[in-house]
Design a protein around this motif. Structure first.
Motif, PDB file in Angstrom:
ATOM      1  N   LEU A  47       0.852  -1.197   0.000  1.00 56.91           N
ATOM      2  CA  LEU A  47       0.000   0.000   0.000  1.00 56.91           C
ATOM      3  C   LEU A  47       0.879   1.236   0.000  1.00 56.91           C
ATOM      4  O   LEU A  47       1.955   1.247   0.605  1.00 56.91           O
ATOM      5  N   GLU A  48       0.411   2.258  -0.676  1.00 56.41           N
ATOM      6  CA  GLU A  48       1.069   3.559  -0.588  1.00 56.41           C
ATOM      7  C   GLU A  48       0.017   4.645  -0.424  1.00 56.41           C
ATOM      8  O   GLU A  48      -1.115   4.516  -0.901  1.00 56.41           O
ATOM      9  N   THR A  49       0.389   5.684   0.303  1.00 56.98           N
ATOM     10  CA  THR A  49      -0.434   6.887   0.325  1.00 56.98           C
ATOM     11  C   THR A  49       0.196   7.837  -0.680  1.00 56.98           C
ATOM     12  O   THR A  49       1.404   8.073  -0.663  1.00 56.98           O
ATOM     13  N   HIS A  64       0.230  -7.154  -4.926  1.00 58.82           N
ATOM     14  CA  HIS A  64      -1.186  -6.792  -4.850  1.00 58.82           C
ATOM     15  C   HIS A  64      -1.215  -5.401  -4.213  1.00 58.82           C
ATOM     16  O   HIS A  64      -1.067  -5.269  -2.994  1.00 58.82           O
ATOM     17  N   HIS A  65      -1.409  -4.390  -5.032  1.00 61.30           N
ATOM     18  CA  HIS A  65      -1.119  -3.032  -4.582  1.00 61.30           C
ATOM     19  C   HIS A  65      -2.362  -2.160  -4.461  1.00 61.30           C
ATOM     20  O   HIS A  65      -3.270  -2.211  -5.298  1.00 61.30           O
ATOM     21  N   VAL A  66      -2.358  -1.336  -3.394  1.00 55.66           N
ATOM     22  CA  VAL A  66      -3.403  -0.346  -3.160  1.00 55.66           C
ATOM     23  C   VAL A  66      -2.740   1.024  -3.075  1.00 55.66           C
ATOM     24  O   VAL A  66      -1.777   1.211  -2.326  1.00 55.66           O
ATOM     25  N   ALA A  67      -3.244   1.975  -3.849  1.00 58.82           N
ATOM     26  CA  ALA A  67      -2.766   3.356  -3.792  1.00 58.82           C
ATOM     27  C   ALA A  67      -3.905   4.239  -3.308  1.00 58.82           C
ATOM     28  O   ALA A  67      -4.986   4.242  -3.905  1.00 58.82           O
ATOM     29  N   ARG A  89      -1.867  -6.441 -14.059  1.00 56.75           N
ATOM     30  CA  ARG A  89      -1.675  -5.876 -12.730  1.00 56.75           C
ATOM     31  C   ARG A  89      -2.837  -6.166 -11.794  1.00 56.75           C
ATOM     32  O   ARG A  89      -3.965  -6.381 -12.230  1.00 56.75           O
ATOM     33  N   ASP A  90      -2.488  -6.151 -10.511  1.00 54.03           N
ATOM     34  CA  ASP A  90      -3.483  -6.204  -9.439  1.00 54.03           C
ATOM     35  C   ASP A  90      -3.340  -4.888  -8.687  1.00 54.03           C
ATOM     36  O   ASP A  90      -2.650  -4.798  -7.673  1.00 54.03           O
ATOM     37  N   LEU A  91      -3.962  -3.862  -9.213  1.00 54.96           N
ATOM     38  CA  LEU A  91      -3.820  -2.501  -8.701  1.00 54.96           C
ATOM     39  C   LEU A  91      -5.193  -1.928  -8.391  1.00 54.96           C
ATOM     40  O   LEU A  91      -6.101  -1.979  -9.227  1.00 54.96           O
ATOM     41  N   LYS A  92      -5.314  -1.370  -7.204  1.00 57.32           N
ATOM     42  CA  LYS A  92      -6.570  -0.749  -6.807  1.00 57.32           C
ATOM     43  C   LYS A  92      -6.291   0.658  -6.303  1.00 57.32           C
ATOM     44  O   LYS A  92      -5.424   0.862  -5.453  1.00 57.32           O
ATOM     45  N   PHE A  93      -7.015   1.623  -6.831  1.00 59.66           N
ATOM     46  CA  PHE A  93      -6.938   2.991  -6.333  1.00 59.66           C
ATOM     47  C   PHE A  93      -8.100   3.238  -5.372  1.00 59.66           C
ATOM     48  O   PHE A  93      -9.255   2.975  -5.716  1.00 59.66           O
ATOM     49  N   VAL A  94      -7.781   3.717  -4.189  1.00 62.15           N
ATOM     50  CA  VAL A  94      -8.800   4.189  -3.254  1.00 62.15           C
ATOM     51  C   VAL A  94      -8.825   5.700  -3.408  1.00 62.15           C
ATOM     52  O   VAL A  94      -7.930   6.405  -2.935  1.00 62.15           O
ATOM     53  N   LEU A  95      -9.831   6.198  -4.105  1.00 61.51           N
ATOM     54  CA  LEU A  95      -9.887   7.616  -4.465  1.00 61.51           C
ATOM     55  C   LEU A  95     -10.505   8.427  -3.330  1.00 61.51           C
ATOM     56  O   LEU A  95     -11.652   8.876  -3.389  1.00 61.51           O
ATOM     57  N   GLU A  96      -9.694   8.597  -2.312  1.00 64.34           N
ATOM     58  CA  GLU A  96     -10.155   9.263  -1.095  1.00 64.34           C
ATOM     59  C   GLU A  96      -8.933   9.765  -0.334  1.00 64.34           C
ATOM     60  O   GLU A  96      -7.832   9.219  -0.473  1.00 64.34           O
TER      61      GLU A  96
END
Length: 230
Positions: A47-49, A64-67, A89-96
């Motif tokens: 995960l990254e902020t 398995h990445h979350v941005a 890719r296994d990429l998910k953006f949390v748009l918040e």
């Protein structure tokens, strides 16, 4: 993987933007990107902020990445670049914003093998990003902090340097990598944190001085009480 990272460094895509919309490139240093990929393994939960070239690096490494970023346009630019590279890719953006997304836990894995803190830099965001992810990082997991020379970020950097549960692995000019080496239970609140040791020592010395003064004044108090009886 190495070739893909070198392509990224050569392309130098601008995923960020100035307030007026002009493209900007605020990526970490090339050496940091190369070192980051060396620490990652396919299948890791990461995960990254914030988001940017580091997001591409996590994807290249097969995690398995979350941005977590509130910038939807930035996320679209990253997705478009990855489409051009043809990388699955296994990429998910949390748009918040991270200060609401992380406490709520929406879309955040229970376990995080690697956390990269590089979102909002104003105080107290870096500390919040650490606080709401650190419990998910197991012993052996890693944490990176970018722009730690900035005062609002330096607070977190210096705290981790002082704590037994975290070990500095590598420090670049403005980016530091830590590994979790323990998960000690905090029993005495602030007194259990080494960053507060100077204050704890001062409190102990003050208490000791007060005890000595009380012992020294005891005969005088006894004499006063004897006079009151007279």
């Amino acid at each position: 993987m190495e070739a893909a990272i070198e392509t990224l460094l050569s392309d130098r895509p601008s995923f960020h933007a100035w307030p007026d919309g002009r493209p900007a490139n605020w990526s970490v240093a090339p050496a940091v990107l190369r070192f980051l990929v060396e620490q990652l393994e396919p299948g890791m939960s990461t995960l990254e902020t914030g988001a940017g070239q580091t997001t591409v690096a996590f994807v290249i490494a097969g995690t398995h990445h979350v941005a977590v970023t509130p910038d939807a346009a930035q996320a679209e630019r990253i997705e478009k670049y990855l489409d051009g590279l043809g990388i699955e890719r296994d990429l998910k953006f949390v748009l918040e914003s991270s200060d609401t997304a992380l406490p709520a836990g929406r879309g955040i894995p229970d376990r995080l093998d690697f956390v990269f803190i590089d979102g909002a830099h104003r105080f107290p965001f870096p500390i919040l990003d650490w606080y709401y992810t650190q419990a998910r990082v197991p012993v052996g997991g890693m944490l990176a902090i970018d722009d730690f020379i900035m005062p609002s970020v330096r607070i977190l950097h210096d705290f981790l340097l002082s704590e037994d549960d975290w070990e500095l692995v590598q420090a670049f000019q403005v980016t530091a990598f830590f590994r979790r080496v323990g998960a000690r239970e905090n029993l005495w609140d602030w007194a259990d944190q080494k960053i507060n040791k100077p204050h704890l020592d001062m409190v102990k010395k003050k208490a000791e001085r007060e005890r000595r003064l009380q012992k020294q004044s005891f005969p005088f108090i006894t004499w006063l009480r004897s006079r009151e009886k007279d």
